[in-house]
Design an enzyme around this catalytic site. Structure first.
Site, PDB file in Angstrom:
ATOM      1  N   GLU A 107       0.798  -1.037  -0.192  1.00  0.00           N
ATOM      2  CA  GLU A 107      -0.112  -0.104   0.019  1.00  0.00           C
ATOM      3  C   GLU A 107       0.807   1.331  -0.066  1.00  0.00           C
ATOM      4  O   GLU A 107       1.786   1.206   0.893  1.00  0.00           O
ATOM      5  CB  GLU A 107      -0.970  -0.019   1.404  1.00  0.00           C
ATOM      6  CG  GLU A 107      -1.837   0.967   1.309  1.00  0.00           C
ATOM      7  CD  GLU A 107      -2.868   1.275   2.318  1.00  0.00           C
ATOM      8  OE1 GLU A 107      -2.861   0.491   3.184  1.00  0.00           O
ATOM      9  OE2 GLU A 107      -3.785   2.302   2.320  1.00  0.00           O
ATOM     10  N   GLY A 136       3.095   2.816  10.563  1.00  0.00           N
ATOM     11  CA  GLY A 136       3.206   2.059  11.895  1.00  0.00           C
ATOM     12  C   GLY A 136       2.896   0.552  11.547  1.00  0.00           C
ATOM     13  O   GLY A 136       3.471  -0.388  12.148  1.00  0.00           O
ATOM     14  N   MET A 141       0.445  -2.618   8.578  1.00  0.00           N
ATOM     15  CA  MET A 141      -0.106  -2.696   7.351  1.00  0.00           C
ATOM     16  C   MET A 141      -1.063  -3.953   7.545  1.00  0.00           C
ATOM     17  O   MET A 141      -0.675  -5.054   7.900  1.00  0.00           O
ATOM     18  CB  MET A 141       0.915  -3.060   6.334  1.00  0.00           C
ATOM     19  CG  MET A 141       0.406  -3.157   5.048  1.00  0.00           C
ATOM     20  SD  MET A 141      -0.872  -1.835   4.368  1.00  0.00           S
ATOM     21  CE  MET A 141      -2.276  -2.549   3.486  1.00  0.00           C
ATOM     22  N   GLU A 142      -2.351  -3.924   7.080  1.00  0.00           N
ATOM     23  CA  GLU A 142      -3.332  -4.726   7.511  1.00  0.00           C
ATOM     24  C   GLU A 142      -3.512  -5.985   6.278  1.00  0.00           C
ATOM     25  O   GLU A 142      -4.582  -6.463   5.988  1.00  0.00           O
ATOM     26  CB  GLU A 142      -4.838  -3.966   7.349  1.00  0.00           C
ATOM     27  CG  GLU A 142      -5.114  -3.244   5.996  1.00  0.00           C
ATOM     28  CD  GLU A 142      -4.772  -1.871   5.840  1.00  0.00           C
ATOM     29  OE1 GLU A 142      -3.895  -1.601   6.517  1.00  0.00           O
ATOM     30  OE2 GLU A 142      -5.468  -1.156   5.042  1.00  0.00           O
ATOM     31  N   GLU A 199      -5.202  -2.568  12.724  1.00  0.00           N
ATOM     32  CA  GLU A 199      -5.015  -3.522  11.443  1.00  0.00           C
ATOM     33  C   GLU A 199      -5.868  -4.730  11.501  1.00  0.00           C
ATOM     34  O   GLU A 199      -6.556  -5.070  10.522  1.00  0.00           O
ATOM     35  CB  GLU A 199      -3.620  -3.753  11.610  1.00  0.00           C
ATOM     36  CG  GLU A 199      -2.625  -2.880  11.713  1.00  0.00           C
ATOM     37  CD  GLU A 199      -2.699  -1.678  10.715  1.00  0.00           C
ATOM     38  OE1 GLU A 199      -3.105  -1.967   9.557  1.00  0.00           O
ATOM     39  OE2 GLU A 199      -2.351  -0.557  11.113  1.00  0.00           O
ATOM     40  N   GLU A 232     -10.047   4.460   6.011  1.00  0.00           N
ATOM     41  CA  GLU A 232      -8.914   4.621   7.451  1.00  0.00           C
ATOM     42  C   GLU A 232      -9.614   5.393   8.333  1.00  0.00           C
ATOM     43  O   GLU A 232      -9.446   5.501   9.547  1.00  0.00           O
ATOM     44  CB  GLU A 232      -7.627   5.664   6.955  1.00  0.00           C
ATOM     45  CG  GLU A 232      -6.762   4.692   5.751  1.00  0.00           C
ATOM     46  CD  GLU A 232      -6.313   3.468   6.742  1.00  0.00           C
ATOM     47  OE1 GLU A 232      -6.166   3.580   7.912  1.00  0.00           O
ATOM     48  OE2 GLU A 232      -5.494   2.703   6.009  1.00  0.00           O
TER      49      GLU A 232
HETATM   50  N1  ARG Z   1      -3.022   1.148   5.988  1.00  0.00           N
HETATM   51  C1  ARG Z   1      -2.119   1.155   6.565  1.00  0.00           C
HETATM   52  C2  ARG Z   1      -2.879   1.724   7.859  1.00  0.00           C
HETATM   53  O1  ARG Z   1      -3.190   2.721   8.017  1.00  0.00           O
HETATM   54  C3  ARG Z   1      -1.095   2.462   6.498  1.00  0.00           C
HETATM   55  C4  ARG Z   1      -0.178   2.067   5.164  1.00  0.00           C
HETATM   56  C5  ARG Z   1       0.411   3.410   4.595  1.00  0.00           C
HETATM   57  N2  ARG Z   1       1.371   3.153   3.717  1.00  0.00           N
HETATM   58  C6  ARG Z   1       1.711   3.995   2.889  1.00  0.00           C
HETATM   59  N3  ARG Z   1       2.667   3.720   2.023  1.00  0.00           N
HETATM   60  N4  ARG Z   1       1.231   5.188   2.875  1.00  0.00           N
HETATM   61  O2  ARG Z   1      -3.093   0.745   8.826  1.00  0.00           O
HETATM   62 ZN    ZN Z   2      -5.490   2.007   8.545  1.00  0.00          ZN
END
Ligand code: ARG
Ligand code: ZN
Length: 874
Positions: free
Chosen positions: A121, A261, A263-264, A298, A320
């Protein structure tokens, strides 16, 4: 290279199945993909051109329906591989070589302490292989990993393990299959030498889910808390949201090199090790709470994000904002709801409001971007959560839950938009939420001005509300928002609430007044005395409330408001108005003078026997530097820092005996536990000692706390206070001793670096020295955040040095990181973008550094976008 929301078109081709093979070798990794494409039936224009994304890939071979493509058959320009005249259904295969050991961007497949891991992501998958790297293309994935058996005994990917076994040359393989369709940003792979902590969770449906946390073996003793947090998360999501886990296995992997932090990824969450590993000796109360909430966050994404995902990256807040709302409710349900709300609002008001007021201001659903990684912001996350919370406030818990059930049910397995979410809330409630949708499209923090009038003779009380929102980039004019104002009118005589039933715009169930016009007025009749309004209870909307009212009313609310949050706010308002008054006196060369009413108010909070320790600590904390600088036009940093110091010193002096008595009473030797009552005690104790530290004669108390501390909360409090002190020798001795004792523990070293970098007596020279320390590594984001980030965001005295040396230092680091890790470089730019806040001299020096960065020839999209936007507003 700007991408616009309005340009969205459905994908040309969909994917039936993706099969991947990773052959991991020391020098490179070979990736074989096998992808079944079919024309998207929604595309009535019958497209025949296949566009795939690919970055930093070495092509070994490409084929369609087993016929190899030569370079005449395709073009590959600016990340897009374009193949013309493809059939309606076909098999695409690619063999590509990648170099994970050279990947310092930490996107795609990379190495961390000898372990292979991925971060896809938002758009990292294109660094692994050619793919329609967009969230609305969802596919089943089957992944085979081959690697050396000794070096990489653990091979993981999403879903369930289908097969594994040994190969020639001391190699082995594992095949994973994920039965749920997903976009490629949720793909994950890990290969390493890891130990595993195991447990089992039985779902309400009676299914047994295996839980596994993978860490380097020396970290096994720090996995218990994360495991228990995961179990609490799974249970809570069943009870509060009716969400049950869907696979037979849930895995978490801790890695030391991570941009964010956590990743899910479906069934295989990857975490920054700082957000999983914990134990009593090395983790603070705040650390435990953060870990528990991120594990929850997550995990909750499994539904809000994975089962129902985003159509495109403009919809990021759909997953989010909602998931942050969910994790904050999780923390509130488990611990102290009032304190959690206070903490969340503080973050919003200090950091997100600043973002909304600066050059990066954007709506929670942006309408354009250059680099999507720049939009993982406080606005999308925290303000996004506030917008979901407003829906919760407007609907009430029961109806909101119906809406969320409908959303998950209706859109399961789909990639959708923020409108889809709001429409579900509208359908279950019958509320018209058309105007509410503006929260998704308009940037900036609305201002709500309140005017009151009481006429003793007629017994009439009127409240007038006026809303406005300052212009932001590309949005000169804003339309009125639908603002829920939760309120009560308190009757001073007997402290009861007045009946508000008579008002049309007021909802009795939720105690919410609907402000929808630019101006609105309510009148209350037959009152015998003027009521005290308690407005925006629980911070029911992310707005700036401007209500110029007599100080005695704040004091009254501080003592009597039965809404915990507003009680806290009343105290903050008193402190803020004192500080702002004194600021203008000091700025004109006058002398600081403490307000004895403020001391009286603080004294009564200290003596209040219904307030918990945690509440006392929150209420008695002054608004911080960053928040106050936003309230002052072109703040003079020296004046503000000097003011804060004088004010704290006076508070310390005036209430010295109380701080000391409370500190001694709270500083007991009970065995450490991470439970709300103890956490509250320790936070109050920390506040007492922090005030005392301004008086000079308590350094002995601080060092003895450091020496006797049995937990990291106390130890880090002492270390923080020591870092502020000017006693160089003592400080050095303590720091050296700490490092000697804890240098094997990465999380301790990170905290140690960060505390020093924030220390008031830590100069730029000291920061440069820390960067030479053996524990520092510019390729490790946690280390960069601990030293450079902490300095830029948490050490205003030296970062804002008058000669501009702090800004120049930061720009130097941004230019170095721009080459290594653009995401981290771009994050650090934030500290330079708020130049408008500061006095002319500092403002110009910050702008100079932005220009200097802008001149770099090899600037990444990430940094370029921030710098360009900032310079546009000069
Ligand atoms: N989806 C993840 C979270 O909020 C964050 C990942 C963000 N990654 C990035 N490359 N901006 O739990
Ligand atoms: Zn998130």
């Amino acid at each position: 290279n700007t991408i616009y929301l309005k340009d969205y078109t459905a994908p040309s081709f969909l994917i039936e199945k993706t099969t991947l093979t990773f052959e991991i070798f020391p020098e490179y990794t070979l990736v074989r993909s096998h992808i079944l494409f079919s024309q998207n039936p929604l595309r009535t224009d019958l497209p025949t051109q296949l566009d795939l994304f690919g970055v930093d890939l070495e092509i070994v071979s490409l084929s369609i329906d087993s016929i190899e493509l030569s370079d005449k058959h395709y073009t590959w320009v600016d990340e897009v591989l374009c193949i013309k005249n493809v059939p309606t259904n076909f098999l695409f295969e690619a063999v590509t070589k990648i170099y994970p050991d050279k990947n310092t961007s930490l996107e795609g497949l990379y190495l961390s302490n000898g372990m292979y891991c991925t971060q896809c992501e938002a758009e990292g998958f294109r660094k692994i292989t050619f793919y329609p790297d967009r969230p609305d293309v969802m596919s089943e994935f089957e992944t085979r990993i081959e690697a050396d058996l000794n070096d990489y005994p653990t091979l993981l990917s999403n879903g369930n393990l289908l097969d594994s076994g040994e190969l020639e040359n001391n190699r082995h393989f594992a095949v994973w299959q994920d039965p749920f369709k997903k976009p490629c940003y949720l793909f994950a792979l890990v290969a390493g030498d890891l130990d595993v902590k195991e447990d089992v969770f039985t779902t309400v449906e009676g299914k047994k889910v295996e839980l596994k946390i993978f860490v380097e073996s020396h970290n096994m003793h720090k996995t218990e808390f994360a495991m228990q947090s995961l179990i609490r998360s799974m249970k809570w999501d069943e009870e509060r949201f009716g969400r049950v886990y869907d696979l037979d296995l849930f895995m978490i992997v801790a890695v030391d090199h991570f941009n964010m932090g956590a990743m899910e990824n479906k069934g295989l969450n990857i975490f920054n090790s700082a957000l999983v590993l914990a134990d009593e000796a090395t983790t603070t109360d705040a650390g435990f709470e953060r870990i528990e909430s991120v594990i929850g966050h997550e995990y909750f994404h499994n539904w809000s994000g994975n089962r129902v995902t985003c159509r495109d990256w403009f919809q990021l807040s759909l997953k989010e904002g909602f998931t942050v709302f969910r994790d904050s409710e999780f923390t509130a349900d488990l611990h102290d709801r009032a304190v959690k709300r206070i903490d969340d609002v503080k973050l919003l008001k200090t950091m997100q409001f600043a973002e909304d007021a600066g050059p990066m201001a954007h709506p929670i659903r942006p309408s354009s971007y250059v680099e999507i990684n720049n939009f993982y912001t406080l606005t999308v996350y925290e303000k996004g959560a506030e917008v979901v919370r407003m829906l919760h406030t407007l609907l009430g818990e029961t109806t909101f839950r119906k809406g969320s059930d409908l959303y998950f049910d209706r859109f399961d397995g789909q990639a959708v938009t923020t409108e889809d979410f709001v429409v579900c809330m509208q359908e279950v409630s019958g509320l018209n939420l058309d105007q509410f949708q503006r929260w998704y499209n308009q940037a900036g923090t609305p201002i709500v001005e309140v005017f009151e009038h009481f006429d003793q003779a007629s017994g009439k009380y009127t409240l007038k509300f006026k809303q406005s929102c300052p212009p932001s980039i590309n949005q000169p004019e804003k339309l009125a928002f639908h603002i829920p104002i939760k309120m009560a009118l308190m009757n001073k005589a007997d402290q009861t609430h007045l009946d508000l039933t008579a008002i049309d715009e007021f909802d009795m169930d939720t105690q919410v007044y609907h402000l929808t016009q630019d101006e609105q007025m309510i009148t209350f009749e037959n009152l015998t005395s003027k009521p005290v309004a308690s407005l925006l209870r629980d911070f029911s909307a992310p707005v700036k409330l401007v209500f110029d009212r007599p100080k005695v009313e704040f004091a009254y609310l501080l003592a009597n408001d039965d809404n915990s949050f507003n009680q806290f706010e009343a105290g903050q308002s008193l402190m803020q108005s004192h500080l702002l008054e004194q600021y203008s006196i000091l700025a004109k060369g006058g002398e600081y003078q403490m307000d004895s009413d403020l001391i009286d108010a603080m004294q009564s909070v200290l003596a209040h026997d219904e307030l918990s320790d945690a509440k006392k600590a929150a209420i008695l904390t002054l608004p911080n530097f960053s928040y106050l600088s936003d309230q002052i036009d072109q703040v003079d940093v020296d004046v503000l820092l000097n003011l804060l110091k004088q004010c704290k010193t006076q508070i310390a002096k005036a209430l010295e005996q109380q701080w000391l008595d409370n500190f001694n009473a709270l500083n007991d030797s009970v065995e450490y536990a991470f439970v709300a009552s103890q956490v509250g005690k320790r936070s109050f104790k920390a506040l007492c000692l922090s005030y005392l530290s301004y008086l000079g004669q308590y350094s002995g108390l601080i060092t003895s706390l450091y020496e006797s501390a049995s937990n990291m909360t106390d130890r880090s409090l002492a270390l923080n206070l020591i870092a502020n002190s000017n006693n160089k020798n003592q400080k050095q001795a303590i720091n050296a001793g700490f490092y000697e004792k804890w240098k094997q523990d990465t999380q301790m070293v990170e905290q140690w670096l960060s505390i020093q970098s924030r220390g008031e007596s830590t100069s730029i020279a000291d920061i440069k020295a820390l960067m030479q320390h053996e524990s520092f590594d510019i390729k490790t984001p946690n280390k960069v955040r601990s030293v450079i980030g902490s300095f830029a965001m948490g050490n205003p005295l030296h970062f804002h040095a008058k000669d501009g040396s702090g800004y120049e230092f930061l720009a130097d680091q941004i230019l170095v990181l721009n080459e290594l890790n653009p995401q981290i470089a771009s994050r650090l730019c934030a500290a330079l973008t708020h130049f408008k806040r500061y006095d002319e001299n500092r403002k110009l020096k910050m702008i100079d550094q932005l220009h200097r960065i802008d001149q770099c020839k090899s600037l990444s999209k990430d940094v370029k976008e921030i710098v360009t936007r900032s310079l546009q507003t000069v």
